[in-house]
Design a protein around this motif. Structure first.
Motif, PDB file in Angstrom:
ATOM      1  N   HIS A   1      -5.757   6.360  10.691  1.00  9.63           N
ATOM      2  CA  HIS A   1      -5.742   7.289   9.553  1.00  9.63           C
ATOM      3  C   HIS A   1      -4.318   7.678   9.162  1.00  9.63           C
ATOM      4  O   HIS A   1      -4.023   7.879   7.987  1.00  9.63           O
ATOM      5  CB  HIS A   1      -6.541   8.550   9.890  1.00  9.63           C
ATOM      6  N   SER A   2      -3.431   7.804  10.143  1.00 15.04           N
ATOM      7  CA  SER A   2      -2.076   8.268   9.820  1.00 15.04           C
ATOM      8  C   SER A   2      -1.353   7.232   8.965  1.00 15.04           C
ATOM      9  O   SER A   2      -0.635   7.567   8.028  1.00 15.04           O
ATOM     10  CB  SER A   2      -1.287   8.554  11.096  1.00 15.04           C
ATOM     11  N   LEU A   3      -1.566   5.952   9.268  1.00 13.19           N
ATOM     12  CA  LEU A   3      -0.914   4.893   8.494  1.00 13.19           C
ATOM     13  C   LEU A   3      -1.408   4.915   7.040  1.00 13.19           C
ATOM     14  O   LEU A   3      -0.620   4.857   6.091  1.00 13.19           O
ATOM     15  CB  LEU A   3      -1.199   3.546   9.156  1.00 13.19           C
ATOM     16  N   LEU A   4      -2.721   5.061   6.876  1.00 12.21           N
ATOM     17  CA  LEU A   4      -3.276   5.071   5.520  1.00 12.21           C
ATOM     18  C   LEU A   4      -2.857   6.333   4.765  1.00 12.21           C
ATOM     19  O   LEU A   4      -2.593   6.291   3.561  1.00 12.21           O
ATOM     20  CB  LEU A   4      -4.803   4.956   5.574  1.00 12.21           C
ATOM     21  N   ASP A   5      -2.777   7.463   5.485  1.00 15.68           N
ATOM     22  CA  ASP A   5      -2.344   8.719   4.868  1.00 15.68           C
ATOM     23  C   ASP A   5      -0.896   8.572   4.382  1.00 15.68           C
ATOM     24  O   ASP A   5      -0.553   8.973   3.266  1.00 15.68           O
ATOM     25  CB  ASP A   5      -2.459   9.848   5.906  1.00 15.68           C
ATOM     26  N   PHE A   6      -0.056   7.962   5.213  1.00 19.05           N
ATOM     27  CA  PHE A   6       1.346   7.750   4.820  1.00 19.05           C
ATOM     28  C   PHE A   6       1.413   6.834   3.596  1.00 19.05           C
ATOM     29  O   PHE A   6       2.141   7.097   2.638  1.00 19.05           O
ATOM     30  CB  PHE A   6       2.117   7.152   6.004  1.00 19.05           C
ATOM     31  N   CYS A   7       0.636   5.754   3.651  1.00 17.85           N
ATOM     32  CA  CYS A   7       0.627   4.772   2.567  1.00 17.85           C
ATOM     33  C   CYS A   7       0.166   5.423   1.253  1.00 17.85           C
ATOM     34  O   CYS A   7       0.685   5.135   0.187  1.00 17.85           O
ATOM     35  CB  CYS A   7      -0.307   3.640   2.972  1.00 17.85           C
ATOM     36  N   ASN A   8      -0.781   6.331   1.372  1.00 18.96           N
ATOM     37  CA  ASN A   8      -1.304   7.015   0.192  1.00 18.96           C
ATOM     38  C   ASN A   8      -0.230   7.872  -0.474  1.00 18.96           C
ATOM     39  O   ASN A   8      -0.211   8.040  -1.686  1.00 18.96           O
ATOM     40  CB  ASN A   8      -2.492   7.900   0.615  1.00 18.96           C
ATOM     41  N   ARG A   9       0.713   8.389   0.329  1.00 17.21           N
ATOM     42  CA  ARG A   9       1.773   9.245  -0.220  1.00 17.21           C
ATOM     43  C   ARG A   9       2.984   8.438  -0.681  1.00 17.21           C
ATOM     44  O   ARG A   9       3.656   8.800  -1.630  1.00 17.21           O
ATOM     45  CB  ARG A   9       2.285  10.208   0.858  1.00 17.21           C
ATOM     46  N   CYS A  10       3.305   7.359   0.013  1.00 19.15           N
ATOM     47  CA  CYS A  10       4.595   6.687  -0.106  1.00 19.15           C
ATOM     48  C   CYS A  10       4.842   6.047  -1.483  1.00 19.15           C
ATOM     49  O   CYS A  10       5.750   6.452  -2.209  1.00 19.15           O
ATOM     50  CB  CYS A  10       4.686   5.671   1.028  1.00 19.15           C
ATOM     51  N   LYS A  11       4.077   5.052  -1.851  1.00 10.91           N
ATOM     52  CA  LYS A  11       4.141   4.391  -3.179  1.00 10.91           C
ATOM     53  C   LYS A  11       5.464   3.681  -3.455  1.00 10.91           C
ATOM     54  O   LYS A  11       5.810   3.420  -4.601  1.00 10.91           O
ATOM     55  CB  LYS A  11       3.870   5.408  -4.312  1.00 10.91           C
ATOM     56  N   LYS A  12       6.238   3.461  -2.419  1.00  6.35           N
ATOM     57  CA  LYS A  12       7.560   2.849  -2.618  1.00  6.35           C
ATOM     58  C   LYS A  12       7.433   1.405  -3.107  1.00  6.35           C
ATOM     59  O   LYS A  12       8.198   0.954  -3.953  1.00  6.35           O
ATOM     60  CB  LYS A  12       8.299   2.891  -1.274  1.00  6.35           C
ATOM     61  N   CYS A  13       6.436   0.697  -2.565  1.00  6.34           N
ATOM     62  CA  CYS A  13       6.249  -0.698  -2.979  1.00  6.34           C
ATOM     63  C   CYS A  13       5.884  -0.762  -4.466  1.00  6.34           C
ATOM     64  O   CYS A  13       6.318  -1.667  -5.189  1.00  6.34           O
ATOM     65  CB  CYS A  13       5.190  -1.385  -2.120  1.00  6.34           C
ATOM     66  N   ALA A  14       5.093   0.222  -4.930  1.00  9.39           N
ATOM     67  CA  ALA A  14       4.714   0.227  -6.355  1.00  9.39           C
ATOM     68  C   ALA A  14       5.944   0.429  -7.223  1.00  9.39           C
ATOM     69  O   ALA A  14       6.070  -0.167  -8.298  1.00  9.39           O
ATOM     70  CB  ALA A  14       3.683   1.324  -6.611  1.00  9.39           C
ATOM     71  N   ASP A  15       6.880   1.260  -6.764  1.00  9.26           N
ATOM     72  CA  ASP A  15       8.096   1.517  -7.539  1.00  9.26           C
ATOM     73  C   ASP A  15       9.013   0.296  -7.631  1.00  9.26           C
ATOM     74  O   ASP A  15       9.700   0.122  -8.625  1.00  9.26           O
ATOM     75  CB  ASP A  15       8.886   2.679  -6.914  1.00  9.26           C
ATOM     76  N   VAL A  16       9.054  -0.526  -6.585  1.00  8.09           N
ATOM     77  CA  VAL A  16      10.020  -1.642  -6.610  1.00  8.09           C
ATOM     78  C   VAL A  16       9.418  -2.945  -7.139  1.00  8.09           C
ATOM     79  O   VAL A  16      10.156  -3.877  -7.443  1.00  8.09           O
ATOM     80  CB  VAL A  16      10.626  -1.934  -5.213  1.00  8.09           C
ATOM     81  N   CYS A  17       8.108  -3.007  -7.231  1.00 11.40           N
ATOM     82  CA  CYS A  17       7.484  -4.286  -7.616  1.00 11.40           C
ATOM     83  C   CYS A  17       7.989  -4.736  -8.994  1.00 11.40           C
ATOM     84  O   CYS A  17       7.816  -4.027  -9.983  1.00 11.40           O
ATOM     85  CB  CYS A  17       5.959  -4.118  -7.644  1.00 11.40           C
ATOM     86  N   PRO A  18       8.621  -5.909  -9.084  1.00 11.53           N
ATOM     87  CA  PRO A  18       9.184  -6.327 -10.367  1.00 11.53           C
ATOM     88  C   PRO A  18       8.123  -6.618 -11.426  1.00 11.53           C
ATOM     89  O   PRO A  18       8.430  -6.613 -12.620  1.00 11.53           O
ATOM     90  CB  PRO A  18       9.973  -7.599 -10.021  1.00 11.53           C
ATOM     91  N   SER A  19       6.890  -6.877 -11.011  1.00 10.31           N
ATOM     92  CA  SER A  19       5.858  -7.193 -12.010  1.00 10.31           C
ATOM     93  C   SER A  19       4.860  -6.050 -12.186  1.00 10.31           C
ATOM     94  O   SER A  19       3.858  -6.210 -12.870  1.00 10.31           O
ATOM     95  CB  SER A  19       5.102  -8.454 -11.573  1.00 10.31           C
ATOM     96  N   LYS A  20       5.169  -4.921 -11.550  1.00 12.47           N
ATOM     97  CA  LYS A  20       4.295  -3.730 -11.647  1.00 12.47           C
ATOM     98  C   LYS A  20       2.844  -4.080 -11.293  1.00 12.47           C
ATOM     99  O   LYS A  20       1.901  -3.695 -11.983  1.00 12.47           O
ATOM    100  CB  LYS A  20       4.353  -3.121 -13.067  1.00 12.47           C
ATOM    101  N   SER A  21       2.705  -4.835 -10.229  1.00 17.13           N
ATOM    102  CA  SER A  21       1.358  -5.284  -9.831  1.00 17.13           C
ATOM    103  C   SER A  21       0.686  -4.346  -8.836  1.00 17.13           C
ATOM    104  O   SER A  21      -0.472  -4.544  -8.493  1.00 17.13           O
ATOM    105  CB  SER A  21       1.456  -6.668  -9.180  1.00 17.13           C
ATOM    106  N   ILE A  22       1.435  -3.359  -8.341  1.00 15.33           N
ATOM    107  CA  ILE A  22       0.881  -2.486  -7.290  1.00 15.33           C
ATOM    108  C   ILE A  22       0.563  -1.121  -7.887  1.00 15.33           C
ATOM    109  O   ILE A  22       1.393  -0.540  -8.595  1.00 15.33           O
ATOM    110  CB  ILE A  22       1.890  -2.347  -6.125  1.00 15.33           C
ATOM    111  N   SER A  23      -0.610  -0.631  -7.571  1.00 12.66           N
ATOM    112  CA  SER A  23      -1.073   0.632  -8.159  1.00 12.66           C
ATOM    113  C   SER A  23      -0.359   1.831  -7.527  1.00 12.66           C
ATOM    114  O   SER A  23      -0.072   1.837  -6.333  1.00 12.66           O
ATOM    115  CB  SER A  23      -2.581   0.736  -7.939  1.00 12.66           C
ATOM    116  N   TRP A  24      -0.110   2.863  -8.372  1.00 11.45           N
ATOM    117  CA  TRP A  24       0.423   4.140  -7.863  1.00 11.45           C
ATOM    118  C   TRP A  24      -0.733   5.082  -7.489  1.00 11.45           C
ATOM    119  O   TRP A  24      -0.509   6.138  -6.952  1.00 11.45           O
ATOM    120  CB  TRP A  24       1.269   4.823  -8.942  1.00 11.45           C
ATOM    121  N   ASN A  25      -1.943   4.694  -7.825  1.00 11.12           N
ATOM    122  CA  ASN A  25      -3.086   5.597  -7.672  1.00 11.12           C
ATOM    123  C   ASN A  25      -3.699   5.507  -6.281  1.00 11.12           C
ATOM    124  O   ASN A  25      -3.462   4.553  -5.554  1.00 11.12           O
ATOM    125  CB  ASN A  25      -4.167   5.235  -8.701  1.00 11.12           C
ATOM    126  N   PRO A  26      -4.510   6.495  -5.937  1.00 12.50           N
ATOM    127  CA  PRO A  26      -5.270   6.372  -4.687  1.00 12.50           C
ATOM    128  C   PRO A  26      -6.236   5.192  -4.804  1.00 12.50           C
ATOM    129  O   PRO A  26      -6.508   4.710  -5.914  1.00 12.50           O
ATOM    130  CB  PRO A  26      -6.038   7.697  -4.596  1.00 12.50           C
TER     131      PRO A  26
END
Ligand code: SF4
Ligand code: SF4
Length: 453
Positions: A341-366
Motif C-alpha cells: 500500500h505504501s508504494l501505491l500511496d506514494f505513486c498516487n501522490r508523486c506524478k513525476k513520470c507524468a510530468d516528464v513524459c515527452p508524449s504526455k502518455s501518463i495520466s496525472w489522475n488517480p
C-alpha cells in the motif's frame, strides 16, 4: 529544570553533529551519482542546518536549546503517527484476458497490405488512425530517428537478434522420469541458483486465466489461442544499469533494454530446461515470445506493484528492472501476496513520470476503472509513437521515478521512510524535486558510447 536545560544542550550538540554527518554523507552519494546540483545543495544544508543547534550549545542558549529539542521530539513523533493510507488505490484481479494482438509490439509487426493487417483493422477500425501515426515515424533503432547512434543501435539489435535465437529453446521435450522433489527444497534451490544466474528478486505464484494472453500476437503463431496453461510460475527481475537508464531517451536506454531482455531470456530458458530435466513441463517466456503478461505474474509473485507508468515497480529498484517468467506444472509453495500500500500511496501522490513524459502518455489522475478494474493505464499508442520518433524505447519515466535511485544506504533509508511513515511519503516527493529537480534533464550517455574517435 537545570537537568532539562543541560539535557537539551547535549541534544543540540548531538543533533548538530548528526545533521552534519548525514547531509555530508548525502552529498558524497550525490557526487558519486554525478548529481552535482544535489551535492551542492546537500553541502549547503550540511553547513546551515546544524548552526542553530551548535550555537545553542556553544553559547549556552538554554531556552532555544529546549525549543529545538522539543521540536525534534515532536517531529519524530509526527513521522510515526498512523496518518490514513488509502488501501484501495488500485484493484488487483483483472476479470478478462488480454489479447496479445492488441499490444503495440504486435501491431508494429503488421505488414501493411498483408492479410493479418487487413483482418486486424477490419476488426479494430478505430485503431487504424492511431497506428498510422507511428507508422509515419522513423521506427525503433532507425537511422532516421532522433537519437540514432550507429554503435549503440547495432548493439541493441545484436541483443534482440540473440534473444530471437533463443526462441527454439523456450519449450522442449520433458524428461520421462519425474524426480520427486519437495517444493520447499526446489524453491530454496531456485532462489539461490537464480541469483547466481543474475536474477535480483525471485518469486512464485499460482496462475489464473488473467495471467495468460488469450491469443498469440507475434511471430509464426500469430492468432493462435493460448490454451496449454501451466499452473505455476516463477517470476524474477534483472536490474537495468542506472548509468544507461539515466541518459534516457538517448540510445543507451535501448541498448540496456536489449541487454537485460537478453539476460532475462537466458535465465528463463536455463531454468525452464532445468525443470524439464527433472521431468516437469516448463516454458520460458522471453522477449517477443510471451504467453503471459509478465508484470501481472511478477506482481502476484510478490515482486512489486504496478504503478502509474504501467510497469512493475519493485521496492528496491522501482521500475528500473526487466522481467523474466517461467511457467511450469511443478507445484511451488505460494505465499499470500501482501499488497504494498505504501508504494501505491506514494505513486498516487508523486506524478513525476507524468510530468516528464515527452508524449504526455501518463495520466496525472488517480486510477480509474478500465474493463471493470481500477488501475492506471498509459496511452500506449502515443507512447509507442514517441518510441518510433526517438528510435529508442524512451524510458524517461523509468529514469525519473524516485524509486529508480540507486540501491545504497541513503536511498534505502528514504525507501524505508516511504514504507513506514505516511507523513514521510507526503514530503518525499518535494524532497526528491528539491534535490533532483521536478523535471530532471537526461544525463549524458556514457562517454564510451558517445566517443566517435
Ligand atoms: S515516477 Fe512517481 S508516479 Fe511515476 S511510477 Fe514512479 S513513483 Fe509512481
Ligand atoms: S516510455 Fe517515454 S513516452 Fe512512454 S510513457 Fe514512459 S516517458 Fe512516456
Amino acid at each position: 529544570m537545570d537537568l532539562i536545560y543541560s539535557t537539551s544542550l547535549v541534544i543540540c550538540l548531538l543533533s548538530s553533529a548528526i545533521f552534519f554527518i548525514l547531509m555530508f554523507y548525502a552529498s558524497l552519494i550525490f557526487w558519486s551519482e554525478k548529481e552535482n546540483n544535489a551535492a551542492l545543495k546537500s553541502i549547503a544544508i550540511a553547513v546551515i542546518l546544524p548552526l542553530p543547534y551548535l550555537f545553542s550549545w556553544i553559547y549556552n542558549w538554554e531556552i532555544l536549546a529546549l525549543i529545538l529539542s522539543l521540536d525534534l521530539l515532536l517531529t519524530t513523533i509526527l513521522f510515526f503517527l498512523p496518518f490514513p493510507t488509502s488501501k484501495n488505490i488500485t484493484e488487483d484481479f483483472p476479470n478478462h484476458q488480454i489479447d496479445e494482438r492488441n499490444t503495440m509490439f504486435s501491431r508494429n509487426e503488421l505488414e501493411p497490405g498483408s492479410d493479418r493487417y487487413k483482418d486486424y483493422y477490419k476488426q479494430y477500425p478505430e485503431k487504424k488512425i492511431l497506428d498510422d501515426a507511428f507508422r509515419k515515424e522513423a521506427g525503433l533503432t532507425s537511422k532516421r530517428s532522433i537519437f540514432y547512434n550507429t554503435l549503440a543501435f547495432a548493439a541493441a539489435n545484436a541483443s534482440f537478434y540473440t534473444i530471437s535465437q533463443l526462441g527454439n529453446a523456450v519449450e522442449d521435450t520433458v524428461h520421462p522420469e519425474k524426480q520427486d522433489i519437495s517444493s520447499k527444497y526446489m524453491a530454496t534451490f531456485l532462489q539461490e541458483w537464480g541469483k547466481k544466474l543474475g536474477a535480483m528478486e525471485i518469486g512464485f505464484t499460482k496462475l489464473s486465466d488473467y495471467h495468460y494472453y488469450s491469443h498469440k500476437g507475434r511471430g509464426e503463431t500469430y492468432g493462435k489461442e493460448i490454451t496449454n496453461h501451466h499452473k505455476y510460475a516463477i517470476a524474477f527481475t534483472v536490474e537495468m544499469t542506472r548509468e544507461m537508464v539515466t541518459a534516457a531517451p538517448q540510445a543507451s536506454i535501448v541498448m540496456e533494454s536489449g541487454q537485460q531482455y537478453l539476460e532475462a531470456g537466458r535465465i528463463a530458458v536455463q531454468i525452464a530446461q532445468f525443470l524439464r530435466n527433472l521431468g516437469y513441463p516448463a516454458r520460458a517466456h522471453i522477449d517477443g515470445n510471451y504467453q503471459v503478461v509478465c508484470p501481472l505474474v511478477a506482481r502476484d509473485a510478490g515482486l512489486g506493484e504496478i504503478g502509474r507508468m504501467g510497469l512493475l515497480m519493485t521496492p528496491r529498484k522501482g521500475p528500473r528492472v526487466r522481467l523474466g517468467v517461467i511457467t511450469t506444472d511443478f507445484e511451488f509453495p505460494v505465499h499470500k501476496w501482501n499488497k504494498n500500500h505504501s508504494l501505491l500511496d506514494f505513486c498516487n501522490r508523486c506524478k513525476k513520470c507524468a510530468d516528464v513524459c515527452p508524449s504526455k502518455s501518463i495520466s496525472w489522475n488517480p486510477p480509474k476503472e478500465i474493463n471493470g478494474v481500477k488501475r492506471w493505464q498509459i496511452n500506449s499508442e502515443s507512447c509507442f509513437t514517441y518510441w518510433c520518433k526517438a528510435g529508442t524505447d524512451c524510458g524517461r519515466c523509468m529514469a525519473t521515478c524516485p524509486y529508480s535511485h540507486p540501491d545504497n544506504l541513503l536511498h534505502n533509508s528514504i525507501r524505508w521512510g516511504i514504507k513506514h511513515s505516511p507523513l514521510f511519503r507526503r514530503i518525499a516527493v518535494p524532497l526528491d524535486d528539491f534535490f533532483y529537480g521536478r523535471k530532471p534533464k537526461s544525463a549524458k550517455m556514457p562517454k564510451w558510447i558517445l566517443d566517435k574517435k
